[in-house]
Enzyme design. Structure first.
Site, PDB file in Angstrom:
ATOM      1  N   SER A   1      43.038  33.617  36.152  1.00  0.00           N
ATOM      2  CA  SER A   1      41.818  34.152  36.764  1.00  0.00           C
ATOM      3  C   SER A   1      41.205  33.117  37.706  1.00  0.00           C
ATOM      4  O   SER A   1      41.783  32.810  38.741  1.00  0.00           O
ATOM      5  CB  SER A   1      40.835  34.595  35.674  1.00  0.00           C
ATOM      6  OG  SER A   1      39.732  35.272  36.222  1.00  0.00           O
TER       7      SER A   1
ATOM      8  N   HIS B   1      37.897  41.593  34.796  1.00  0.00           N
ATOM      9  CA  HIS B   1      39.198  42.241  34.984  1.00  0.00           C
ATOM     10  C   HIS B   1      39.225  43.672  34.454  1.00  0.00           C
ATOM     11  O   HIS B   1      40.281  44.189  34.088  1.00  0.00           O
ATOM     12  CB  HIS B   1      40.325  41.417  34.353  1.00  0.00           C
ATOM     13  CG  HIS B   1      40.351  39.999  34.826  1.00  0.00           C
ATOM     14  ND1 HIS B   1      40.649  39.655  36.121  1.00  0.00           N
ATOM     15  CD2 HIS B   1      40.055  38.836  34.184  1.00  0.00           C
ATOM     16  CE1 HIS B   1      40.563  38.346  36.255  1.00  0.00           C
ATOM     17  NE2 HIS B   1      40.200  37.826  35.109  1.00  0.00           N
TER      18      HIS B   1
END
Length: 208
Positions: free
Chosen positions: A94, A196
């Site tokens: 990420s 996400h």
């Protein structure tokens, strides 16, 4: 000949005091934090090392802090090893993707930090929900997550899945999972949103 992978952490890996040892002992690390301070307009070293106002768990501060720490680590390692070890591959989880792009010379540190600063601000402003890690495979967790309006945020391991959603919905997912896994141990992550998942769409639109 050995080949090296540089792998960088994402949000949730932060802790008060991270990077202080490098800052005190490595001039290249100090210069990295000074560069970050100039770009961000505040003392990132103070937030990272002392965090008296408990800002480090806020996304707008966490993301620049983790990126800067990662780059300081990378630069210190390179200096310490006289640049002998080069990464054949860089990767990140990420936020760690930005650190990986800096390590691969695809982004300058300054550009990455400006992007991450804006990214963190928008995720903090527009993100909703929470995240929870469970020691369950995705194929078991996903049907229940979908049933209760949650999403799969990440698959860290074959038997560790991160669920994202509103807190009350995550509670329902965990309740359902405990019916088949009575000893289930879950971990709520220190994030300001269900990263996400579709709960971040608004933030993503503004960032784009």
């Amino acid at each position: 000949m050995s080949k090296f992978l540089f792998l960088f952490p994402g949000q949730g890996a932060q802790y008060r005091g991270m990077g202080e040892d490098l800052f005190l002992n490595k001039s290249v690390a100090r210069r990295t934090y000074e560069e970050a301070n100039d770009i961000l307009g505040y003392d990132l070293a103070d937030v990272s090392f002392h965090d008296e106002k408990e800002q480090l768990t806020s996304t707008r501060y966490t993301q620049p802090a983790l990126l800067t720490h990662s780059v300081a680590c990378m630069r210190s390692f390179s200096e310490h090893s006289s640049g002998r070890y080069k990464a054949e591959i860089t990767a990140g989880h990420s936020l760690g993707e930005y650190s990986a792009l800096v390590a691969a010379s695809c982004l300058t540190f300054a550009t990455a930090l400006e992007l991450v600063q804006k990214r963190g601000e928008l995720m903090s402003m527009y993100g909703k929900g929470q995240m929870c890690a469970v020691p369950i495979a995705r194929n078991i967790a996903e049907p229940l997550a979908t049933k209760h309006f949650c999403g799969i945020s990440a698959c860290n391991l074959p038997e560790q899945t991160v669920i994202g959603g509103l807190p009350s919905d995550i509670d329902k997912v965990l309740s359902g999972l405990r019916e088949s896994h009575p000893q289930l141990k879950s971990t709520r992550l220190q994030t300001e949103g269900a990263f996400h998942t579709y709960y971040m769409v608004e933030a993503a639109i503004y960032f784009r």
